[in-house]
Design an enzyme around this catalytic site. Structure first.
Site, PDB file in Angstrom:
ATOM      1  N   SER A  33     -18.601  11.078  -6.008  1.00 29.04           N
ATOM      2  CA  SER A  33     -17.519  10.373  -5.783  1.00 29.04           C
ATOM      3  C   SER A  33     -17.031   9.930  -7.508  1.00 29.04           C
ATOM      4  O   SER A  33     -17.636  10.465  -8.181  1.00 29.04           O
ATOM      5  CB  SER A  33     -17.992   8.437  -4.920  1.00 29.04           C
ATOM      6  OG  SER A  33     -16.599   7.720  -5.640  1.00 29.04           O
TER       7      SER A  33
ATOM      8  N   TYR B 174     -22.904   0.902  -6.142  1.00 25.63           N
ATOM      9  CA  TYR B 174     -22.428   2.165  -5.759  1.00 25.63           C
ATOM     10  C   TYR B 174     -22.562   3.485  -7.173  1.00 25.63           C
ATOM     11  O   TYR B 174     -22.801   4.342  -7.044  1.00 25.63           O
ATOM     12  CB  TYR B 174     -21.297   1.785  -5.308  1.00 25.63           C
ATOM     13  CG  TYR B 174     -20.402   2.942  -5.074  1.00 25.63           C
ATOM     14  CD1 TYR B 174     -21.397   3.460  -3.589  1.00 25.63           C
ATOM     15  CD2 TYR B 174     -19.296   3.574  -4.982  1.00 25.63           C
ATOM     16  CE1 TYR B 174     -19.983   4.565  -2.958  1.00 25.63           C
ATOM     17  CE2 TYR B 174     -18.496   4.818  -4.558  1.00 25.63           C
ATOM     18  CZ  TYR B 174     -19.489   5.413  -3.824  1.00 25.63           C
ATOM     19  OH  TYR B 174     -18.863   5.955  -2.816  1.00 25.63           O
TER      20      TYR B 174
ATOM     21  N   LYS C 207     -24.022   7.269  -7.406  1.00 25.34           N
ATOM     22  CA  LYS C 207     -22.321   8.000  -7.849  1.00 25.34           C
ATOM     23  C   LYS C 207     -23.174   8.390  -9.277  1.00 25.34           C
ATOM     24  O   LYS C 207     -22.865  10.240  -9.230  1.00 25.34           O
ATOM     25  CB  LYS C 207     -21.251   7.663  -7.654  1.00 25.34           C
ATOM     26  CG  LYS C 207     -21.493   7.556  -5.694  1.00 25.34           C
ATOM     27  CD  LYS C 207     -21.583   8.664  -4.794  1.00 25.34           C
ATOM     28  CE  LYS C 207     -21.496   7.749  -3.668  1.00 25.34           C
ATOM     29  NZ  LYS C 207     -21.629   9.075  -2.144  1.00 25.34           N
TER      30      LYS C 207
END
Length: 253
Positions: free
Chosen positions: A138, A151, A155
């Site tokens: 991402s 998160y 990533k």
């Protein structure tokens, strides 16, 4: 030369392909000629083409990655392509983060990617078969976002996992690349997009050079390319798919 972009003769597993970006990738690989195995936690989604096989498996179980690869090989014995897409977002503000939420994020977004890729690579090495892996990272793997610490870390880990696996697997003829989507409209992101359409979404649209939020289908072409013979001399690379979101520091006024 255009045949270099064809996936005829390839067999691919796409994890987390019951909806969103994963579903669009599974559909795209199928359209490009690959035999595809879809995957999700629940029953087969109606949107998958009939020719696409499907296996249900909860990847958060410790033995699930190896089980999933076994099921995919049973469905497509010629499996030579893996798209590690399954992942999600469980963050709360940093000061409210719990060990359980942290572990859930890292387990699904990072650990399962590692061990699914490992089980797949072990199969290819035993068969002395070349192959390709694409890992879903991402733009959060490069740029931090508020209230997104776990998160972002997961990533960012996938960015390095892509490069590290490319080094480890190159001697076996297995290429490893990744994509890093920016703001893409999916069932996961639509929840907050629709509730904040008049503020944050408009802010992002001004910052995205192409002027609009992406669609899940916008990711499928890059993955198909990375899996195809056209990308046969590419490994360890990550394609950012964000409409230019991360190119400039400030958006349009």
């Amino acid at each position: 030369m255009m045949k270099a972009f064809s996936l005829d003769g390839r067999a691919a597993l796409v994890t987390g392909s019951s909806q969103g970006i994963g579903l669009a990738i599974a559909q795209g690989l199928h359209e490009a000629g690959a035999r595809v195995v879809g995957h999700g936690r629940q029953q087969r989604p109606q949107a998958l083409p009939e020719a696409v096989s499907y296996v249900a498996c909860d990847l958060c179980e410790p033995s699930a990655p190896e089980t999933l690869i076994g099921l995919a090989i049973a469905a497509e014995p010629g499996l030579d392509t893996l798209v590690c897409n399954a992942g999600s977002f469980f963050d709360v503000p940093f000061l409210e983060m719990t060990g359980a939420l942290w572990d859930r994020t890292i387990n699904l977004n990072l650990r399962t990617m590692f061990f699914t890729a490992q089980a797949f690579a072990r199969h290819l090495v035993r068969k002395k078969r070349a192959g390709s892996i694409v890992i879903m990272s991402s733009t959060n793997g490069f740029q931090a976002e508020a209230d997104s610490v776990a998160y972002d870390v997961s990533k960012g880990g996938l960015v390095m996992l892509t490069r590290s696996l490319a080094v480890s697997l190159a001697p076996h003829g297995i290429r490893v690349n990744g994509i890093a989507p920016g703001l893409i409209k999916t069932p996961l992101t639509s929840v907050w997009m629709e509730s904040r359409a008049n503020d944050l979404l408009k802010h992002y649209e001004k910052k995205i050079l192409l002027g609009h939020v992406g669609k899940a289908e916008d990711c499928a072409g890059a993955v198909a390319f990375l899996c195809s013979p056209a990308a046969s001399y590419i490994t360890g690379e990550i394609i950012v798919i964000d409409g230019g979101l991360t190119v400039q520091q400030l958006g349009r006024p």
